[in-house]
Design a protein around this motif. Structure first.
Motif, PDB file in Angstrom:
ATOM      1  N   GLY A 235       0.810  -1.211   0.000  1.00 57.67           N
ATOM      2  CA  GLY A 235       0.000   0.000   0.000  1.00 57.67           C
ATOM      3  C   GLY A 235       0.840   1.255   0.000  1.00 57.67           C
ATOM      4  O   GLY A 235       2.034   1.219   0.295  1.00 57.67           O
ATOM      5  N   HIS A 236       0.200   2.353  -0.357  1.00 56.86           N
ATOM      6  CA  HIS A 236       0.803   3.673  -0.192  1.00 56.86           C
ATOM      7  C   HIS A 236      -0.333   4.680  -0.065  1.00 56.86           C
ATOM      8  O   HIS A 236      -1.497   4.297   0.020  1.00 56.86           O
ATOM      9  N   ILE A 237       0.039   5.965  -0.018  1.00 54.58           N
ATOM     10  CA  ILE A 237      -0.915   6.991   0.416  1.00 54.58           C
ATOM     11  C   ILE A 237      -0.989   8.121  -0.595  1.00 54.58           C
ATOM     12  O   ILE A 237       0.033   8.540  -1.141  1.00 54.58           O
ATOM     13  N   TYR A 243      -4.563   5.752   2.705  1.00 54.29           N
ATOM     14  CA  TYR A 243      -3.744   4.554   2.477  1.00 54.29           C
ATOM     15  C   TYR A 243      -4.571   3.537   1.703  1.00 54.29           C
ATOM     16  O   TYR A 243      -5.730   3.280   2.042  1.00 54.29           O
ATOM     17  N   HIS A 244      -3.982   2.956   0.662  1.00 54.27           N
ATOM     18  CA  HIS A 244      -4.724   1.988  -0.162  1.00 54.27           C
ATOM     19  C   HIS A 244      -3.769   0.943  -0.714  1.00 54.27           C
ATOM     20  O   HIS A 244      -2.584   1.207  -0.904  1.00 54.27           O
ATOM     21  N   TYR A 245      -4.316  -0.255  -0.959  1.00 58.42           N
ATOM     22  CA  TYR A 245      -3.506  -1.367  -1.465  1.00 58.42           C
ATOM     23  C   TYR A 245      -3.548  -1.429  -2.995  1.00 58.42           C
ATOM     24  O   TYR A 245      -4.612  -1.363  -3.614  1.00 58.42           O
ATOM     25  N   HIS A 246      -2.346  -1.648  -3.590  1.00 59.29           N
ATOM     26  CA  HIS A 246      -2.263  -2.026  -5.003  1.00 59.29           C
ATOM     27  C   HIS A 246      -1.840  -3.483  -5.155  1.00 59.29           C
ATOM     28  O   HIS A 246      -1.792  -4.002  -6.275  1.00 59.29           O
ATOM     29  N   GLY A 247      -1.478  -4.107  -4.070  1.00 58.40           N
ATOM     30  CA  GLY A 247      -1.146  -5.529  -4.076  1.00 58.40           C
ATOM     31  C   GLY A 247      -1.555  -6.099  -2.726  1.00 58.40           C
ATOM     32  O   GLY A 247      -1.524  -5.378  -1.717  1.00 58.40           O
ATOM     33  N   ARG A 349      -1.646  11.380  -9.290  1.00 59.95           N
ATOM     34  CA  ARG A 349      -0.383  10.924  -9.870  1.00 59.95           C
ATOM     35  C   ARG A 349       0.101   9.634  -9.220  1.00 59.95           C
ATOM     36  O   ARG A 349       0.674   8.771  -9.872  1.00 59.95           O
ATOM     37  N   ASN A 350      -0.159   9.540  -7.942  1.00 60.89           N
ATOM     38  CA  ASN A 350       0.355   8.419  -7.167  1.00 60.89           C
ATOM     39  C   ASN A 350      -0.758   7.425  -6.888  1.00 60.89           C
ATOM     40  O   ASN A 350      -0.735   6.700  -5.916  1.00 60.89           O
ATOM     41  N   ASP A 351      -1.781   7.407  -7.715  1.00 64.34           N
ATOM     42  CA  ASP A 351      -3.011   6.668  -7.427  1.00 64.34           C
ATOM     43  C   ASP A 351      -2.781   5.193  -7.161  1.00 64.34           C
ATOM     44  O   ASP A 351      -2.059   4.561  -7.871  1.00 64.34           O
TER      45      ASP A 351
HETATM   46 ZN    ZN Z   1      -1.988   4.347  -5.306  1.00 62.75          ZN
END
Ligand code: ZN
Ligand code: ZN
Length: 351
Positions: A235-237, A243-247, A349-351
């Motif tokens: 995750g990142h923010i 905060y959210h997960y991409h994996g 940008r960092n979605d």
């Molecule tokens: Zn993201």
């Protein structure tokens, strides 16, 4: 990669109670009465999310799904941060730093540690000499963290004038407010007509309250020669999603045992109302009969999904049923047929 114990730059209080602001929400009368099955499902889901940092109490609300179906949804507002694991770190500060000082990145479908070596070798990894994310004399990495990291993370067009070749590090404490997300999850899934549901507005919500996000726009990020690393939990923010997960990492975050012996654990619920389970069953194998959206039907569990491997940047490729909403306004109602999944405009940008 390791399991972090403490996080640099995180000053966010993880347990926070916010007054019941959702109670004032005016809602139209449901189009049809709730069925007993829907009430049972609501009770089941409400209990499952007790490990999230819930704002107010979950409720049953009318909702309009992505293809216009009128339905009943569980409405739940959560703090957009994990209740059960720390977040970060993301960017190492020097090319001599180890994997413990940085997070992860997805390269060719694999999870890679973002350590100093990774940053030093970006030109080689991407076969592109335009990568140079560190000072060649000191080895210091060009990091944008704290307030500016969050501004850059939420800026799709890089209008902040930041140069290329920066590692973007947004921590919860520097957004300047507590980010919440409000979800409307259909209590009885309504199949799509034709095309399967798009995942770019989000896939679902994990049992610890973290958004399970669609793919990160890696092309956009890499095109600017920037990185927005994920932490070791995938995750990142950014300022709008929190905060959210991409994996999905199987050892991060709350799980509920499946009501079927040997089956993968439940990690959350998708925006179309079907449950999300880990990739692997308890014997370590992935079910062989998954459909195009990675769903299948089993005895006792009905239709449900198994997430894809972390690193693929695709937790699920599509959703089988019409989706509800993931919103940043806790007072908004859900009409997913008019793009209720996310505000208009380009993704962060960092979605
Ligand atoms: Zn993201
Ligand atoms: Zn299954």
């Amino acid at each position: 990669m390791r399991k972090p114990l403490f996080s640099r730059n995180e000053s966010f209080p993880m347990r926070i109670w916010i007054p019941l602001i959702a109670a004032a929400t005016a809602s139209a009368a449901p189009a049809v009465a709730q069925t007993q099955a829907e009430l049972d499902r609501f009770a089941e889901l409400s209990a499952l999310y007790q490990s999230a940092t819930i704002v107010g109490e979950p409720s049953v609300e009318p909702c309009i799904l992505s293809q216009g179906a009128q339905a009943h949804c569980m409405k739940i507002t959560v703090v957009a941060a994990p209740s059960d694991h720390i977040t970060g770190p993301y960017c190492p500060l020097n090319i001599n730093d180890t994997a413990e000082d940085g997070g992860t990145w997805f390269v060719d479908g694999e999870v890679r540690d973002v350590d100093g070596d990774f940053i030093a070798n970006l030109a080689e990894i991407y076969q592109d000499d335009a990568w140079h994310m560190f000072d060649p004399e000191t080895g210091d990495i060009y990091v944008r963290n704290n307030e500016i990291g969050c501004i850059v993370a939420g800026d799709p067009t890089n209008e902040t004038g930041q140069p290329d070749n920066i590692c973007v590090d947004c921590s919860l404490g520097f957004i300047g407010k507590t980010v919440t997300r409000t979800y409307f999850i259909p209590l009885s899934p309504v199949p799509t007509d034709g095309q399967k549901g798009d995942v770019h507005g989000g896939i679902g919500v994990a049992l610890n309250g973290v958004k399970v996000e669609g793919p990160a726009p890696l092309e956009l990020i890499l095109g600017e020669h920037t990185l927005g690393p994920f932490d070791d939990c995938g995750g990142h923010i950014n300022p709008s999603e929190g905060y959210h997960y991409h994996g999905i990492q199987e050892d991060c975050g709350a799980r509920a045992d499946a009501a079927l012996s040997g089956h993968a654990a439940r990690l959350g619920v998708a925006l179309d109302g079907y449950d999300l389970y880990d990739q692997h069953d308890l014997d370590g194998t992935e079910p062989a009969d998954l459909d195009a959206c990675r769903g299948h039907m089993t005895e006792g569990l009905g239709y449900h999904y198994h997430v894809e491997a972390a690193g693929t940047n695709e937790i699920l490729p599509c959703l089988t049923a019409q989706t509800g909403c993931s919103l940043d306004d806790p007072d908004a109602s859900c009409n997913a047929s008019i793009g209720g999944g996310r505000p208009a405009g380009p993704p962060p940008r960092n979605d």
